[in-house]
Design a protein around this motif. Structure first.
Motif, PDB file in Angstrom:
ATOM      1  N   UNK A 290       0.831  -1.205   0.000  1.00 51.98           N
ATOM      2  CA  UNK A 290       0.000   0.000   0.000  1.00 51.98           C
ATOM      3  C   UNK A 290       0.864   1.253   0.000  1.00 51.98           C
ATOM      4  N   UNK A 291       2.001   1.202   0.694  1.00 47.92           N
ATOM      5  CA  UNK A 291       2.913   2.348   0.718  1.00 47.92           C
ATOM      6  C   UNK A 291       3.447   2.621  -0.681  1.00 47.92           C
ATOM      7  N   UNK A 292       3.837   1.574  -1.395  1.00 44.12           N
ATOM      8  CA  UNK A 292       4.346   1.735  -2.756  1.00 44.12           C
ATOM      9  C   UNK A 292       3.271   2.281  -3.684  1.00 44.12           C
ATOM     10  N   UNK A 293       2.021   1.823  -3.534  1.00 45.55           N
ATOM     11  CA  UNK A 293       0.932   2.301  -4.384  1.00 45.55           C
ATOM     12  C   UNK A 293       0.566   3.752  -4.088  1.00 45.55           C
ATOM     13  N   UNK A 294       0.786   4.198  -2.859  1.00 45.06           N
ATOM     14  CA  UNK A 294       0.445   5.565  -2.481  1.00 45.06           C
ATOM     15  C   UNK A 294       1.443   6.575  -3.011  1.00 45.06           C
ATOM     16  N   UNK A 295       2.677   6.142  -3.269  1.00 49.60           N
ATOM     17  CA  UNK A 295       3.713   7.039  -3.779  1.00 49.60           C
ATOM     18  C   UNK A 295       4.254   6.494  -5.105  1.00 49.60           C
ATOM     19  N   UNK A 296       3.416   6.415  -6.140  1.00 45.86           N
ATOM     20  CA  UNK A 296       3.884   5.785  -7.392  1.00 45.86           C
ATOM     21  C   UNK A 296       4.994   6.564  -8.084  1.00 45.86           C
ATOM     22  N   UNK A 297       5.035   7.877  -7.906  1.00 50.67           N
ATOM     23  CA  UNK A 297       6.075   8.658  -8.555  1.00 50.67           C
ATOM     24  C   UNK A 297       7.370   8.733  -7.773  1.00 50.67           C
ATOM     25  N   UNK A 298       7.389   8.181  -6.563  1.00 50.99           N
ATOM     26  CA  UNK A 298       8.582   8.234  -5.709  1.00 50.99           C
ATOM     27  C   UNK A 298       9.131   6.841  -5.441  1.00 50.99           C
ATOM     28  N   UNK A 299       8.240   5.877  -5.158  1.00 43.29           N
ATOM     29  CA  UNK A 299       8.646   4.522  -4.789  1.00 43.29           C
ATOM     30  C   UNK A 299       8.475   3.604  -5.988  1.00 43.29           C
ATOM     31  N   UNK A 300       9.587   3.091  -6.491  1.00 42.92           N
ATOM     32  CA  UNK A 300       9.527   2.165  -7.623  1.00 42.92           C
ATOM     33  C   UNK A 300       9.040   0.789  -7.182  1.00 42.92           C
ATOM     34  N   UNK A 301       9.361   0.403  -5.979  1.00 44.94           N
ATOM     35  CA  UNK A 301       8.959  -0.889  -5.445  1.00 44.94           C
ATOM     36  C   UNK A 301       9.423  -1.018  -4.010  1.00 44.94           C
TER      37      UNK A 301
END
Length: 735
Positions: A290-301
């Motif tokens: 959920x953290x990765x999905x919330x920051x798609x432009x910052x967290x690649x995975x």
């Protein structure tokens, strides 16, 4: 073509150095030597007959007076002072180095004495309180005390004692489980020596204890960074900057050791209001997916490893887990940042949460010969030391009771600047690449996006035939999310498709002052045929980044969102404006929307296609991404059909980042360096990406021609944007 590319690279580097200015060049050139090295100077041994001469009393008096005025004089000041008192500049430099070392040593001795005195006082007070509790006597008068209700402090201690007993029971159960597994025969049937079993058990227990101590110490430092003001954080016209000297003094000894060679520290803090409840946001931050999905432009995975400590009394309270994350910035020229860290969530007060991250490489023994095995998943431990160390960072989340919460975000990290291309160094130095401003702005925008996704209100378009139905609203937004994820991966992600290849194209469009040159990354990969009858083909993904000095990013974003001007740069619009069939606003800022566009063309091919577009903008980044979709399928989704019917998207678009030459946020200077970007007007870093499906299986010559066509297409689009925003120059990024 190679000569032309080399010549262009040389010209761009000259232009880049001339634009950055002398202060920026000082930060970029690695050949400059730091004259302010704090190491104590030890003179070279001379012949036994020649003894070093001491400075005269008058010289020392002048040196001390100058030291009080400035303890880090530059080369010019050292030469002037040396000429005044009859010393060489290097002698003045060595005297100042030794004087700084002596002052630091004296300060450490005084701090040590103060800590020892405070420790002794606390020990005496503790002994007195223990004695009073045992004898049930009054500390002030030594008289007896009557039984009374437990004090708040005693109730807190009792609760803490209960928590520790519960943790002890769970730890005992875990140890018992490990012992049972160790006693079981291995799969190979060969017995494991008892000494090896006990050493593995001891290492696991010791490693978990080290991680717990590391997490607690890091949480204390993070809370200090998040809640304290001056003198820890210094308020400047450019925002808050961290005072390194105060921070190091308050956190001595250093938690993660000294900063590695070639690394640069960044420290930023930002506060704002976010839609949502605090407990809900903490639940997102503690779930890797959920953290990765919330920051798609910052967290690649992101992946989660073992849980070091489980929460008690409240969900997520006290939860400590190992995590790995890959962070990216939207440009094909930048490497992704990989970091392994502990995430610790803690309920600090009613409705107040702290979520802290800190690197664990050294704690797990990965910097030395001894390594602790905590059964961490291999995907989490796959990459260590990828050029970034995360010092205590994270966010404070405070419930405001009205459906919103206040979030204070802190990013404190050290990264290897030698891996950052010259053009992007101001962006990273300013903290706008991975700083607190970008994290908080991305969270605010995503929370507004989710609110729009679940809202039942649908603004109607002036064209009834293209109105998005309430059911179609969700389908359109979910289809746009898929499109954005594909765009991020194409621009910044690693090339993972089978049978793929990466090439570099250098070319230009125009002549003279109107000539636009670019270095384009060309990635080709094979697409398999679909069950709907779509044929297989070769996908070409091209992307490049250019710098538009003195051009505000918002100006570029507004031009790209202007439908009347779309035909100037979008070949799919066939030189004409586009018509908006329907749109869904996804944020309070103008421009944040998902739209369905119809090109005003009359030929029989393009009339069967519509354009799905999403535009996102905030203070840290602006994105415009679009993809062609068959009209029949798009209208079905707009009317509430399943968005999965559109099974293949090839998005193209733009990412507009600030170039870092505006207001720079960084830590208070520990050296004599000037802040990056002084004396420069904010500009834009523009990334342009285009994806296309090449029919059939082109040969090498056909692929080369496709590279030329797409490369010149990108150059023409950049040329149109330059003219529209009245940019004076365009500088291409190089590898």
């Amino acid at each position: 073509m190679d000569n032309e590319g080399n010549q262009q690279r040389s010209n761009n580097e000259d232009v880049l150095h001339s634009l950055l200015g002398p202060e920026d060049q000082m930060n970029i050139d690695s050949a400059n030597v730091d004259d302010d090295n704090d190491d104590v100077y030890i003179p070279e041994p001379e012949a036994p007959s020649k003894r070093p001469k001491r400075h005269a009393a008058e010289q020392i008096q002048e040196l001390k007076a100058a030291y009080k005025q400035c303890d880090h004089p530059d080369e010019k000041a050292r030469r002037a002072l040396g000429a005044k008192i009859g010393l060489e500049a290097r002698q003045v430099r060595f005297w100042f180095q030794n004087q700084r070392a002596q002052m630091q040593a004296k300060a450490q001795v005084q701090d040590t004495k103060a800590v020892q005195q405070e420790h002794a006082a606390l020990m005496a007070e503790n002994a007195s309180l223990r004695h009073a509790m045992l004898t049930m006597s009054c500390v002030a008068c030594s008289g007896g005390t009557a039984p009374a209700e437990p004090s708040p402090e005693k109730r807190r201690l009792l609760a803490e004692n209960a928590r520790l007993r519960d943790e002890h029971m769970r730890a005992t159960a875990l140890l018992h489980k490990i012992l049972l597994e160790a006693e079981a025969p291995p799969p190979s049937g060969r017995p494991v020596p008892a000494a090896s079993t006990h050493s593995m058990l001891s290492a696991a227990v010791e490693g978990r204890g080290a991680l717990l101590r590391h997490a607690e110490a890091s949480m204390d430092q993070f809370l200090m960074l998040a809640t304290k003001g001056e003198p820890l954080w210094v308020l400047t016209p450019d925002g808050e900057v961290l005072n390194c000297q105060v921070y190091q003094k308050r956190t001595f000894p250093v938690l993660l050791g000294t900063c590695p060679d070639g690394f640069v520290r960044e420290a930023t803090r930002e506060a704002g209001v976010v839609r949502g409840a605090a407990a809900h946001l903490v639940g997102i931050l503690t779930d890797a997916n959920r953290w990765s999905e919330t920051f798609p432009g910052v967290v690649a995975g992101a992946t989660a490893g073992n849980v070091v400590n489980v929460g008690v009394f409240a969900p997520h309270n006290g939860l400590i887990q190992l995590m790995n994350a890959n962070l990216w910035v939207q440009s094909p020229r930048l490497r992704n940042r990989s970091v392994n860290f502990l995430r610790y969530s803690k309920l600090t007060a009613e409705g107040h949460w702290a979520v802290m991250d800190v690197s664990v490489d050294a704690i797990l023994g990965l910097e030395g010969s001894r390594k602790v095995d905590l059964n961490v998943d291999s995907d989490v431990m796959q990459a260590w030391h990828k050029g970034c160390r995360l010092l205590p960072s994270g966010c404070l989340v405070e419930d405001m009771g009205n459906g919103y919460c206040k979030v204070t975000w802190v990013v404190h990290a050290e990264y290897d600047e030698t891996t950052v291309p010259t053009m992007f160094k101001p962006l990273f130095r300013s903290g706008k690449a991975h700083g607190a401003q970008r994290w908080l702005a991305s969270l605010q925008r995503q929370c507004e996006y989710l609110s729009a996704l679940h809202s039942s209100h649908v603004p109607r378009s002036s064209h009834n035939t293209g109105t998005i139905s309430p059911m179609g609203r969700r389908g359109i937004m979910e289809l746009a999310q898929r499109m954005m994820a594909s765009f991020y991966s194409a621009v910044s992600g690693p090339v993972t498709q089978p049978s793929s290849s990466i090439d570099e194209w250098h070319g230009s469009n125009g002549t003279g002052a109107e000539r636009i040159a670019a270095a384009v990354r060309m990635v080709t990969w094979k697409k398999a045929g679909s069950m709907d009858g779509e044929p297989a083909g070769l996908v070409l993904s091209s992307s490049t980044t250019v710098w538009l000095p003195n051009t505000p990013p918002q100006l570029v974003f507004e031009y790209l969102c202007n439908g009347q001007c779309r035909g100037e740069w979008d070949t799919f619009a066939n030189g004409a404006a586009v018509e908006e069939l329907g749109s869904v606003a996804t944020g309070h800022l103008d421009g944040n929307a998902v739209s369905v566009l119809c090109p005003n063309v009359t030929d029989g091919i393009n009339s069967k296609m519509l354009i799905l577009q999403e535009a996102r903008t905030d203070a840290s980044c602006s994105i415009v991404v679009y993809a062609p979709v068959e009209e029949e399928r798009m209208r079905a989704v707009m009317n509430g059909g399943d968005h999965a019917s559109v099974d293949f998207l090839l998005p193209s678009g733009f990412a507009v980042l600030p170039d870092g030459h505006g207001k720079a946020r960084r830590h208070a200077p520990c050296t004599s360096e000037a802040p990056v970007g002084d004396g420069n007007t904010a500009g834009a870093l523009l990334t342009v990406a285009c994806q296309a499906l090449l029919p059939g299986s082109p040969s090498g010559d056909h692929t080369a021609r496709a590279f030329d066509d797409v490369g010149r297409l990108l150059c023409r689009a950049i040329k149109k944007i330059k003219a529209a925003v009245k940019a004076k120059i365009v500088v291409a990024s190089l590898m």
